[in-house]
Write a protein that holds these residues in place. Sequence first.
Motif, PDB file in Angstrom:
ATOM      1  N   VAL A   1       0.848  -1.196   0.000  1.00 37.97           N
ATOM      2  CA  VAL A   1       0.000   0.000   0.000  1.00 37.97           C
ATOM      3  C   VAL A   1       0.879   1.241   0.000  1.00 37.97           C
TER       4      VAL A   1
ATOM      5  N   PRO B   1       0.675   2.830  -6.467  1.00 44.94           N
ATOM      6  CA  PRO B   1       0.172   2.075  -7.611  1.00 44.94           C
ATOM      7  C   PRO B   1       1.241   1.336  -8.412  1.00 44.94           C
TER       8      PRO B   1
ATOM      9  N   TYR C   1      -6.183  -1.328  -4.677  1.00 45.61           N
ATOM     10  CA  TYR C   1      -6.771  -0.232  -3.910  1.00 45.61           C
ATOM     11  C   TYR C   1      -8.293  -0.243  -3.950  1.00 45.61           C
ATOM     12  N   ASP C   2      -8.885  -0.697  -5.045  1.00 53.48           N
ATOM     13  CA  ASP C   2     -10.345  -0.792  -5.089  1.00 53.48           C
ATOM     14  C   ASP C   2     -10.839  -1.790  -4.043  1.00 53.48           C
TER      15      ASP C   2
ATOM     16  N   MET D   1      -9.188  -2.680  -1.299  1.00 52.27           N
ATOM     17  CA  MET D   1      -8.915  -2.095   0.006  1.00 52.27           C
ATOM     18  C   MET D   1     -10.015  -1.099   0.378  1.00 52.27           C
ATOM     19  N   ASN D   2     -10.376  -0.236  -0.557  1.00 59.10           N
ATOM     20  CA  ASN D   2     -11.425   0.741  -0.287  1.00 59.10           C
ATOM     21  C   ASN D   2     -12.776   0.070  -0.090  1.00 59.10           C
TER      22      ASN D   2
END
Length: 106
Positions: A26, A30, A77-78, A80-81
Amino acid sequence: MNTTQTIQALRALAHDHRLAAYRELVQAGPAGMAVGELRDQLDLPPATLTAHLNQLRAAGLVTDEREGRVIRIRADYDRMNGLIGFLTKNCCGGKSCAPAAGKKLR
């Protein structure tokens, strides 16, 4: 995310080495990082890191891509969110989560 996906993600993160690996990814952003670089950061044997990364992959928390002889791994990240969103969806029943003035949190 649904309940099953959330449980799978939390189960994958519920290990100190996997959580450390995920946090490194993280933080890397990216672009991610090469698996060898991650291994060096965590000081884990290759087979151990591979096993942990397989758990994170199965939970959909990381993706990887071969770049020539290097495998680059990235946090999703998608996902994670989505996990954070699932955990906070009904936070405080729609009321403010801030502690009342003058009250200390324990």
